[in-house]
Design an enzyme around this catalytic site. Structure first.
Site, PDB file in Angstrom:
ATOM      1  N   GLU B  29       1.119  -1.109   0.011  1.00 51.76           N
ATOM      2  CA  GLU B  29      -0.374  -0.349  -0.474  1.00 51.76           C
ATOM      3  C   GLU B  29       0.755   1.332  -0.187  1.00 51.76           C
ATOM      4  O   GLU B  29       1.962   1.603   0.703  1.00 51.76           O
ATOM      5  CB  GLU B  29      -0.673   0.126   1.303  1.00 51.76           C
ATOM      6  CG  GLU B  29      -1.543  -0.858   1.077  1.00 51.76           C
ATOM      7  CD  GLU B  29      -2.530  -1.873   2.796  1.00 51.76           C
ATOM      8  OE1 GLU B  29      -2.548  -0.399   3.411  1.00 51.76           O
ATOM      9  OE2 GLU B  29      -3.302  -2.321   2.387  1.00 51.76           O
ATOM     10  N   GLU B  60      -4.161  -6.646   2.990  1.00 56.12           N
ATOM     11  CA  GLU B  60      -3.448  -7.025   2.795  1.00 56.12           C
ATOM     12  C   GLU B  60      -3.511  -8.628   2.825  1.00 56.12           C
ATOM     13  O   GLU B  60      -2.719  -9.010   2.323  1.00 56.12           O
ATOM     14  CB  GLU B  60      -3.698  -7.368   5.315  1.00 56.12           C
ATOM     15  CG  GLU B  60      -2.476  -5.514   5.235  1.00 56.12           C
ATOM     16  CD  GLU B  60      -3.809  -4.657   5.585  1.00 56.12           C
ATOM     17  OE1 GLU B  60      -5.316  -4.890   5.506  1.00 56.12           O
ATOM     18  OE2 GLU B  60      -3.309  -3.402   5.078  1.00 56.12           O
ATOM     19  N   PHE B  83       1.842  -1.421   8.315  1.00 54.64           N
ATOM     20  CA  PHE B  83       2.474  -1.529  10.271  1.00 54.64           C
ATOM     21  C   PHE B  83       1.930  -2.921  10.122  1.00 54.64           C
ATOM     22  O   PHE B  83       0.914  -3.205   9.846  1.00 54.64           O
ATOM     23  CB  PHE B  83       1.553  -0.765  10.747  1.00 54.64           C
ATOM     24  CG  PHE B  83       2.306   0.963  10.562  1.00 54.64           C
ATOM     25  CD1 PHE B  83       2.624   2.002  11.171  1.00 54.64           C
ATOM     26  CD2 PHE B  83       1.278   1.397   9.438  1.00 54.64           C
ATOM     27  CE1 PHE B  83       3.003   3.179  11.179  1.00 54.64           C
ATOM     28  CE2 PHE B  83       0.977   2.897   9.060  1.00 54.64           C
ATOM     29  CZ  PHE B  83       2.451   3.765  10.240  1.00 54.64           C
ATOM     30  N   PHE B  86      -1.287  -4.187  11.238  1.00 51.01           N
ATOM     31  CA  PHE B  86      -2.320  -4.749  10.609  1.00 51.01           C
ATOM     32  C   PHE B  86      -2.046  -5.898  10.150  1.00 51.01           C
ATOM     33  O   PHE B  86      -2.646  -6.399   8.865  1.00 51.01           O
ATOM     34  CB  PHE B  86      -2.507  -4.591   8.732  1.00 51.01           C
ATOM     35  CG  PHE B  86      -2.137  -2.235   9.751  1.00 51.01           C
ATOM     36  CD1 PHE B  86      -2.780  -2.084  10.530  1.00 51.01           C
ATOM     37  CD2 PHE B  86      -1.954  -2.299   8.552  1.00 51.01           C
ATOM     38  CE1 PHE B  86      -2.704  -0.739  11.138  1.00 51.01           C
ATOM     39  CE2 PHE B  86      -1.587  -0.555   8.182  1.00 51.01           C
ATOM     40  CZ  PHE B  86      -2.019   0.030   9.667  1.00 51.01           C
ATOM     41  N   HIS B 129      -0.786   0.308  15.465  1.00 46.15           N
ATOM     42  CA  HIS B 129       0.620   0.781  14.470  1.00 46.15           C
ATOM     43  C   HIS B 129       1.587   0.827  15.581  1.00 46.15           C
ATOM     44  O   HIS B 129       2.864   0.910  14.994  1.00 46.15           O
ATOM     45  CB  HIS B 129       0.458   2.320  14.285  1.00 46.15           C
ATOM     46  CG  HIS B 129      -0.677   2.465  13.293  1.00 46.15           C
ATOM     47  ND1 HIS B 129      -2.098   2.267  13.230  1.00 46.15           N
ATOM     48  CD2 HIS B 129      -0.625   3.428  11.843  1.00 46.15           C
ATOM     49  CE1 HIS B 129      -2.928   2.562  12.743  1.00 46.15           C
ATOM     50  NE2 HIS B 129      -1.637   3.337  11.270  1.00 46.15           N
TER      51      HIS B 129
HETATM   52  C1  LIG Z   1      -6.556  -3.015   7.866  1.00 51.51           C
HETATM   53  C2  LIG Z   1      -5.545  -1.425   7.163  1.00 51.51           C
HETATM   54  N1  LIG Z   1      -4.830  -1.428   6.202  1.00 51.51           N
HETATM   55  C3  LIG Z   1      -3.760  -0.637   5.586  1.00 51.51           C
HETATM   56  C4  LIG Z   1      -4.426   0.574   6.976  1.00 51.51           C
HETATM   57  C5  LIG Z   1      -3.240   1.858   6.905  1.00 51.51           C
HETATM   58  N2  LIG Z   1      -4.666   3.221   6.122  1.00 51.51           N
HETATM   59  C6  LIG Z   1      -4.876   3.746   6.984  1.00 51.51           C
HETATM   60  S1  LIG Z   1      -5.666   4.871   6.574  1.00 51.51           S
HETATM   61  C7  LIG Z   1      -5.345   3.885   4.439  1.00 51.51           C
HETATM   62  C8  LIG Z   1      -6.125   4.663   3.842  1.00 51.51           C
HETATM   63  C9  LIG Z   1      -7.520   4.261   4.035  1.00 51.51           C
HETATM   64  O1  LIG Z   1      -8.278   5.382   2.586  1.00 51.51           O
HETATM   65  P1  LIG Z   1      -9.647   5.089   2.268  1.00 51.51           P
HETATM   66  O2  LIG Z   1     -10.301   3.921   3.025  1.00 51.51           O
HETATM   67  O3  LIG Z   1      -9.754   5.712   0.957  1.00 51.51           O
HETATM   68  O4  LIG Z   1     -10.094   6.093   3.399  1.00 51.51           O
HETATM   69  P2  LIG Z   1     -10.119   7.403   3.601  1.00 51.51           P
HETATM   70  O5  LIG Z   1      -8.858   7.566   4.435  1.00 51.51           O
HETATM   71  O6  LIG Z   1      -9.527   8.418   2.433  1.00 51.51           O
HETATM   72  O7  LIG Z   1     -11.144   8.606   4.214  1.00 51.51           O
HETATM   73  C10 LIG Z   1      -4.356   3.261   5.171  1.00 51.51           C
HETATM   74  C11 LIG Z   1      -3.645   2.470   3.486  1.00 51.51           C
HETATM   75  C12 LIG Z   1      -5.154   0.716   8.091  1.00 51.51           C
HETATM   76  N3  LIG Z   1      -4.917   0.733   9.449  1.00 51.51           N
HETATM   77  N4  LIG Z   1      -5.464  -0.701   8.354  1.00 51.51           N
END
Ligand SMILES: Cc1ncc(C[n+]2csc(CCOP(=O)(O)OP(=O)(O)O)c2C)c(N)n1
Ligand SMILES: [Mg+2]
Lengths: 371, 325
Positions: B29, B60, B83, B86, B129
């Site tokens: 990601e 993931e 992280f 996850f 995290h």
């Molecule tokens: C399981 C998991 N994978 C990765 C993350 C890290 N992460 C936090 S926000 C994000 C992007 C999320 O994007 P979206 O669903 O479009 O929501 P937005 O932040 O745009 O509101 C990622 C990859 C996480 N918190 N949990």
């Protein structure tokens, strides 16, 4: 010998066209603040329209203040919300108090408008467990950090409500990125299979951190993913509070009438960085795109609409801004006065009964933290 | 030689292996255009193209499954889990699938996958995290688990991990990413997986540790030196398989040992090390082997992490119990 390719048994192009036709974007209020779809206009009183505007203005101020408080080190983890007010607040506005909300880190505003005290939102940001201790009677759970985990849980909450004979719904929020998680598909499918009263909102703000929505899926819309689960799906203009409200209201009615869940995709944009922890949007977004979306601003169009109806004025706007600023000051004060979180506090909330090793450690940390 | 932070050393190792082996692929990601949220893959997509370094949809378990599939078609995947908290989302792919690939195919297939992931506490993250979950990995037969504590080690170990023909979980402590710089050769070199490193020599007590706790242990050793105790610090570097020879050699020399881990105490890596010492060197011991670890709660909401995380003072306290036994 290579066999001759047979003519395709079905017309792929036609299939895609049929899907595209089914998933048009619902808009009620355009960027000029004009009603473009009378039929879909929700039934809201003047007071309700004003209240929705008030919440959007208030929340925009809350976002600005949160960002500056974060920069001053007075708040911790924060995910900016500006741009997403219509998606976040108009959807919550269509709910009743008994409806249960499950969402992620960016969606703190819905929690606040559903009854979470602002001071707790700040404690959550600061990494204090009291921020997660939801008051009795407020039907929410603190923001999920694991993307997607809340979605399948929402199917469970909805099924529980159905079993209880409650006339309420579970609503869950995720983003365009979250719609790629297995839990998203499982949530839609389970809720569909159990005809559970759930509403799945995907706020498609075009990016998951840096990853554009085009890289999440070959599907043209997120809304169409409902088809595979056998549930209704709709795409709405997520910068249009009236369209968002109408879609959620409609989904809620179906849900409490026993017709099962709905998927709602709202097309929106976050103006700010992903979070305040070092994200730099200029690495992955152009200012042209930022500008294009800022033209669609939900506050601007709703203000125009209400002003024309004589329902909004500079005085109301300023009064709202002042109210927000006062509330924020007061909430920060409460957060500041909250006793510092201790490791022993956390030990106390681990289990109903502490196991032996934790009891031993409790004594050690009690001693440490009394110094 | 260049002065590098750990994150730079990691990027350097990744670049080295992308150059060396065209079968090496990196994905996860936000690792492409964005260069990863910690910039570990900074510039790599630009240099090697989107075919080799690419963003995935946000899932993931998808990343883990994709890695396995690519391994089956001859690639050498280096997926990133943004992280390590996850990891629960990809636990089946890791512990349920890649760990068993060689075994369940009777040796026909293997999984030359290196799962890279940041972990570790001390930087005020939201939930999940910071958790030190290496114990879950070490407890899954079929995996190797590497946790470097310095830029130099990170580069050599990461190159070895990528070249390894079995799945390696490579855990990068996020507090160490930019904590300090160190001389790191620009040319390639490897450090053998499963080999510990004595980071400080001593004769009175062995501190056996890994990850960020290496630095807390070194600090404790310095303090103890002032009081006349000569303390050895053994950096495990790989926690599965353990470098039994190095552990036992150190304990036989000093006769006293403590094991320090950042993770919670219950059923941890530290317990495994203590058990190995008891099994193999009990007669060399002048005192019981004690552990320093975090308490057995969930990783704390960030406001309490300063107290929760083990530090050099906790290490000194436990070291003295063993020294004065
Ligand atoms: C399981 C998991 N994978 C990765 C993350 C890290 N992460 C936090 S926000 C994000 C992007 C999320 O994007 P979206 O669903 O479009 O929501 P937005 O932040 O745009 O509101 C990622 C990859 C996480 N918190 N949990
Ligand atoms: Mg998004």
């Amino acid at each position: 010998m290579a066999s001759k390719t047979k003519k395709a048994q079905f017309d792929v192009k036609k299939q895609f066209e049929a899907v595209a036709e089914q998933f048009q974007t619902l808009q009620v209020l355009n960027e000029e603040g004009e009603i473009v779809n009378e039929a879909a206009m929700p039934d809201l009183s003047d007071e309700q329209l004003q209240e929705l505007m008030r919440r959007m203005v208030y929340t925009r101020i809350l976002d600005q203040r949160s960002i500056s408080l974060n920069r001053q080190g007075r708040l911790g983890f924060y995910a900016p919300t500006a741009g997403q007010e219509a998606s976040q607040l108009a959807s919550q506005f269509a709910l009743e108090k008994e409806d249960f909300i499950l969402l992620g880190y960016r969606d703190v505003p819905q929690l606040i408008w559903h009854g979470l005290p602002l001071s707790q939102a700040f404690l959550f940001s600061r990494g204090h467990f009291k921020g997660n201790q939801i008051p009795e009677g407020v039907n929410v759970i603190s923001p999920q950090i694991i993307i997607g985990a809340q979605i399948i849980q929402a199917a469970g909450v909805a099924l529980g409500m159905k079993k209880n004979g409650a006339k309420s719904v579970a609503i869950t929020y995720t983003g365009d990125g979250g719609a790629s998680q297995g839990d998203f598909y499982e949530g839609l499918n389970f809720a569909g299979a159990f005809k559970a009263p759930a509403i799945f909102v995907v706020q498609n703000n075009r990016f998951a951190i840096s990853t554009p929505v085009e890289k999440q899926s070959a599907a043209q819309t997120i809304a169409q993913k409902a088809v595979a689960a056998g549930i209704p799906g709709i795409q709405v203009d997520g910068m249009d509070p009236l369209a968002v409200y109408a879609a959620v209201k409609d989904a809620r009615e179906r849900a409490i009438n026993g017709e099962g869940p709905t998927l709602i995709e709202t097309l929106t944009y976050r103006y700010g960085p992903h979070t305040m922890a070092g994200d730099d949007p200029t690495r992955y977004r152009t200012s042209d795109l930022d500008n294009e979306w800022e033209q669609k601003d939900p506050l601007v169009r709703f203000r125009k609409f209400l002003e024309k109806k004589g329902l909004w004025s500079e005085e109301l706007e300023n009064a709202t801004i002042d109210q927000a600023k006062d509330d924020i000051k007061e909430a920060i004060k409460i957060a500041d006065e909250t006793p510092k979180q201790k490791v022993t506090d956390l030990m106390e909330i681990m289990y109903e009964d502490m196991p032996y090793h934790l009891k031993e450690q409790y004594e050690i940390y009690k001693e440490k933290e009394s110094k | 030689m260049a002065q590098m932070t750990m994150i730079q050393a990691i990027t350097d190792a990744l670049r080295t292996e992308l150059r060396n082996d065209e079968k090496v692929l990196m994905f996860g990601e936000d690792i492409g255009v964005n260069g990863g949220v910690f910039r570990a893959t900074e510039g790599l997509q630009k240099e090697f193209g989107e075919d080799r370094v690419f963003d995935t949809p946000l899932a993931e378990s998808g990343i883990g499954g994709l890695a396995i599939g690519l391994a089956l078609t001859g690639y050498r995947p280096v997926p990133e889990i943004q992280f390590f908290g996850f990891v629960f989302e990809v636990m089946d792919s890791i512990a349920g699938q890649m760990a068993r690939m060689r075994y369940r195919s009777g040796g026909r297939y293997n999984a030359p996958i290196t799962v890279r992931s940041p972990f570790g506490g001390g930087v005020h993250t939201p939930e999940l995290h910071s958790d030190a979950l290496e114990g879950l990995m070490a407890q899954s037969p079929g995996l190797k688990v590497v946790v470097p504590s310095t830029p130099y080690d990170a580069k050599g170990l990461l190159i070895s991990s990528i070249r390894d023909n079995d799945p390696v979980i490579f855990l990068e402590h996020l507090k160490l990413y930019r904590a300090f710089r160190q001389e790191v050769p620009e040319e390639e070199y490897t450090i053998e997986i499963g080999k510990a490193d004595v980071k400080r020599e001593g004769t009175d007590l062995s501190i056996i540790t890994y990850g960020a706790m290496v630095h807390e242990s070194l600090k404790a050793a310095e303090e103890l030196e002032k009081e006349g105790h000569s303390v050895e610090v053994v950096d495990l570097r790989t926690i599965q398989p353990l470098d039994i020879e190095a552990i036992i050699a150190s304990v036989e020399k000093t006769g006293r040992a403590i094991v320090v881990q950042e993770a919670q105490k219950q059923a941890g890596v530290g317990a495994q090390v203590v058990a190995e010492i008891n099994d193999r060197a009990i007669l060399s011991l002048e005192a019981p082997v004690l552990r320093v670890a975090a308490p057995d709660t969930i990783y704390p909401f960030s406001q309490a992490e300063g107290v929760w995380l083990p530090n050099f003072k906790d290490i000194i306290e436990t070291a003295k119990k063993v020294l004065n036994f």
